[in-house]
Write an enzyme that holds these catalytic residues in place. Structure first.
Site, PDB file in Angstrom:
ATOM      1  CE  LYS A   1       7.911  31.350   4.796  1.00 27.57           C
ATOM      2  NZ  LYS A   1       8.442  32.636   5.190  1.00 27.57           N
TER       3      LYS A   1
ATOM      4  CE  LYS B   1       5.189  31.113  -2.763  1.00 30.20           C
ATOM      5  NZ  LYS B   1       6.415  30.544  -2.259  1.00 30.20           N
TER       6      LYS B   1
HETATM    7  P1  NAP Z   1      12.431  35.580  -6.586  1.00 30.22           P
HETATM    8  O1  NAP Z   1      13.046  36.910  -6.339  1.00 30.22           O
HETATM    9  O2  NAP Z   1      11.314  35.450  -7.562  1.00 30.22           O
HETATM   10  O3  NAP Z   1      13.634  34.582  -6.991  1.00 30.22           O
HETATM   11  C1  NAP Z   1      13.460  33.326  -7.557  1.00 30.22           C
HETATM   12  C2  NAP Z   1      14.677  33.039  -8.425  1.00 30.22           C
HETATM   13  O4  NAP Z   1      14.586  31.705  -8.933  1.00 30.22           O
HETATM   14  C3  NAP Z   1      14.792  33.969  -9.636  1.00 30.22           C
HETATM   15  O5  NAP Z   1      16.095  34.514  -9.681  1.00 30.22           O
HETATM   16  C4  NAP Z   1      14.500  33.038 -10.813  1.00 30.22           C
HETATM   17  O6  NAP Z   1      15.233  33.382 -11.974  1.00 30.22           O
HETATM   18  C5  NAP Z   1      14.995  31.721 -10.282  1.00 30.22           C
HETATM   19  N1  NAP Z   1      14.387  30.592 -10.986  1.00 30.22           N
HETATM   20  C6  NAP Z   1      13.066  30.341 -11.168  1.00 30.22           C
HETATM   21  N2  NAP Z   1      12.908  29.183 -11.842  1.00 30.22           N
HETATM   22  C7  NAP Z   1      14.151  28.706 -12.070  1.00 30.22           C
HETATM   23  C8  NAP Z   1      14.662  27.553 -12.749  1.00 30.22           C
HETATM   24  N3  NAP Z   1      13.825  26.661 -13.295  1.00 30.22           N
HETATM   25  N4  NAP Z   1      15.996  27.379 -12.800  1.00 30.22           N
HETATM   26  C9  NAP Z   1      16.842  28.269 -12.245  1.00 30.22           C
HETATM   27  N5  NAP Z   1      16.433  29.383 -11.606  1.00 30.22           N
HETATM   28  C10 NAP Z   1      15.105  29.594 -11.535  1.00 30.22           C
HETATM   29  O7  NAP Z   1      11.877  34.955  -5.221  1.00 30.22           O
HETATM   30  P2  NAP Z   1      12.405  35.219  -3.728  1.00 30.22           P
HETATM   31  O8  NAP Z   1      11.718  36.406  -3.147  1.00 30.22           O
HETATM   32  O9  NAP Z   1      13.905  35.132  -3.705  1.00 30.22           O
HETATM   33  O10 NAP Z   1      11.769  33.943  -2.994  1.00 30.22           O
HETATM   34  C11 NAP Z   1      12.308  32.644  -3.118  1.00 30.22           C
HETATM   35  C12 NAP Z   1      11.546  31.745  -2.150  1.00 30.22           C
HETATM   36  O11 NAP Z   1      11.737  32.205  -0.823  1.00 30.22           O
HETATM   37  C13 NAP Z   1      10.028  31.709  -2.386  1.00 30.22           C
HETATM   38  O12 NAP Z   1       9.536  30.418  -2.162  1.00 30.22           O
HETATM   39  C14 NAP Z   1       9.491  32.693  -1.350  1.00 30.22           C
HETATM   40  O13 NAP Z   1       8.142  32.413  -0.974  1.00 30.22           O
HETATM   41  C15 NAP Z   1      10.465  32.467  -0.205  1.00 30.22           C
HETATM   42  N6  NAP Z   1      10.626  33.605   0.726  1.00 30.22           N
HETATM   43  C16 NAP Z   1      10.705  34.876   0.247  1.00 30.22           C
HETATM   44  C17 NAP Z   1      10.858  35.939   1.145  1.00 30.22           C
HETATM   45  C18 NAP Z   1      10.931  37.376   0.656  1.00 30.22           C
HETATM   46  O14 NAP Z   1      10.834  38.291   1.498  1.00 30.22           O
HETATM   47  N7  NAP Z   1      11.103  37.632  -0.634  1.00 30.22           N
HETATM   48  C19 NAP Z   1      10.931  35.687   2.516  1.00 30.22           C
HETATM   49  C20 NAP Z   1      10.903  34.374   2.964  1.00 30.22           C
HETATM   50  C21 NAP Z   1      10.740  33.337   2.057  1.00 30.22           C
HETATM   51  P3  NAP Z   1      14.814  34.586 -12.986  1.00 30.22           P
HETATM   52  O15 NAP Z   1      15.873  35.639 -12.765  1.00 30.22           O
HETATM   53  O16 NAP Z   1      14.883  34.011 -14.347  1.00 30.22           O
HETATM   54  O17 NAP Z   1      13.430  35.025 -12.606  1.00 30.22           O
END
Ligand code: NAP
Length: 301
Positions: A172, A240
């Protein structure tokens, strides 16, 4: 019997992924730091858990989809975390993009408790998560990958077993080098042509048909031509990942001069308050340097 799933982290990616598991017929217990997203999934048929430990105690397979390495470490190994509910035979699948060295460390801590781990980051963005068409890059023992496969089949289309734990994360991060460097080159090249008076729309069409063509060019040219950089994948998140790449590269002793340079450009974008833009917005830095805006140089503009 189908494995019971615990799903932790219901963000942009995790929410639609958990929803797809419910739709595929799995029994799913969900947890998220903020509660509203949990209630949305409960409406869809999931059960709620007040902590990672509670989500894990009701599950045969625990999945995390969290922002970064410290978040996964906290949820897996911290107080009230997955480790506190560990049972021999459980499988932990982390699908976040984190440092693969951290994945290896977590796997090592869980192994004596009889909990196996697979690291399985994804590519394909929010759309891929919603459509269940993600590319999933998995690392772990072959028998653990086999156990994870029914879950992966509900979430993705291209599912690849890359090797032992950490191999998914390294793949990745390699993906993230290619995308960041490609978007940076596209930005520099289009500004170069636009400043010289070449119509960017024509330029994109010609470039897309030759060796310079790429999925990045195909999927991001609309944003570049409109100047609307609503994310998509945010510069903050790609920054990041560029930092994770540097950490991981240091750990394995690999020089990554190109990714390191691009990381500095993404840092400059954040300094200018552009961290919330789509990563194709890296072009705005070259526009600033050249004093030209690509969208304003189109023949139709
Ligand atoms: P995101 O929208 O920021 O979602 C992260 C979630 O994790 C939020 O709902 C957050 O809750 C929750 N969280 C954080 N700390 C936590 C804890 N200690 N306990 C329980 N829940 C917790 O991020 P995302 O875009 O879904 O991305 C997630 C991962 O996938 C990342 O590593 C990213 O690099 C990867 N990724 C993302 C994409 C994309 O297009 N977005 C594509 C491929 C890969 P809150 O509601 O409180 O903030």
């Amino acid at each position: 019997m189908a494995p019971r799933i615990g799903f932790i982290g219901l963000g942009i990616m995790g929410k639609p992924m958990a929803r797809n598991l419910v739709r595929a017929g799995f029994t799913v217990t969900v947890h998220n730091r903020s509660r509203a997203k949990v209630e949305e999934l409960v409406q869809d048929g999931a059960s709620r858990a007040a902590s990672p430990r509670e989500a894990a105690s009701a599950a045969d397979i625990v999945i995390t989809m969290l922002p970064n390495s410290p978040d996964v470490e906290l949820v897996a190994l911290g107080d009230g975390g997955i480790k506190d509910a560990a049972r021999p035979g459980q499988l932990f699948i982390d699908m976040s993009t984190i440092n693969p060295i951290v994945s290896q460390k977590i796997a090592k801590e869980l192994a004596p408790l009889g909990v196996a781990m697979v690291d399985a980051p994804v590519s394909g963005g929010e759309k891929g998560a919603i459509d269940g068409t993600l590319s999933i890059m998995a690392g772990g023992a072959p028998e653990d990958f086999e156990r994870a496969l029914p879950v992966f089949n509900a979430l993705g289309k291209t599912i690849t077993h890359m090797g032992p734990i950490g191999a998914g994360g390294f793949t990745k991060l390699a993906n993230q080098i290619i995308v960041a460097v490609n978007l940076t080159a596209i930005g520099e090249a289009l500004v170069f042509g636009a400043k010289a008076g070449v119509d960017p729309q024509k330029m994109i069409r010609a470039l897309a048909g030759g060796l310079a063509g790429s999925k990045c060019l195909d999927q991001k040219s609309e944003k570049i031509l409109s100047g609307d950089f609503a994310p998509g994948f945010k510069i903050d998140l790609h920054f990041k990942d560029l930092n994770l790449i540097q950490d991981a590269a240091r750990s394995v002793g690999v020089p990554i001069p190109t990714a390191a340079f691009v990381e500095q450009l993404f840092s400059a974008l954040r300094v200018r308050g552009r961290g919330g833009l789509d990563h194709s917005g890296v072009i705005t830095l070259f526009e600033d340097l050249a004093g030209v805006q690509v969208r304003k140089t189109q023949a139709s503009a």
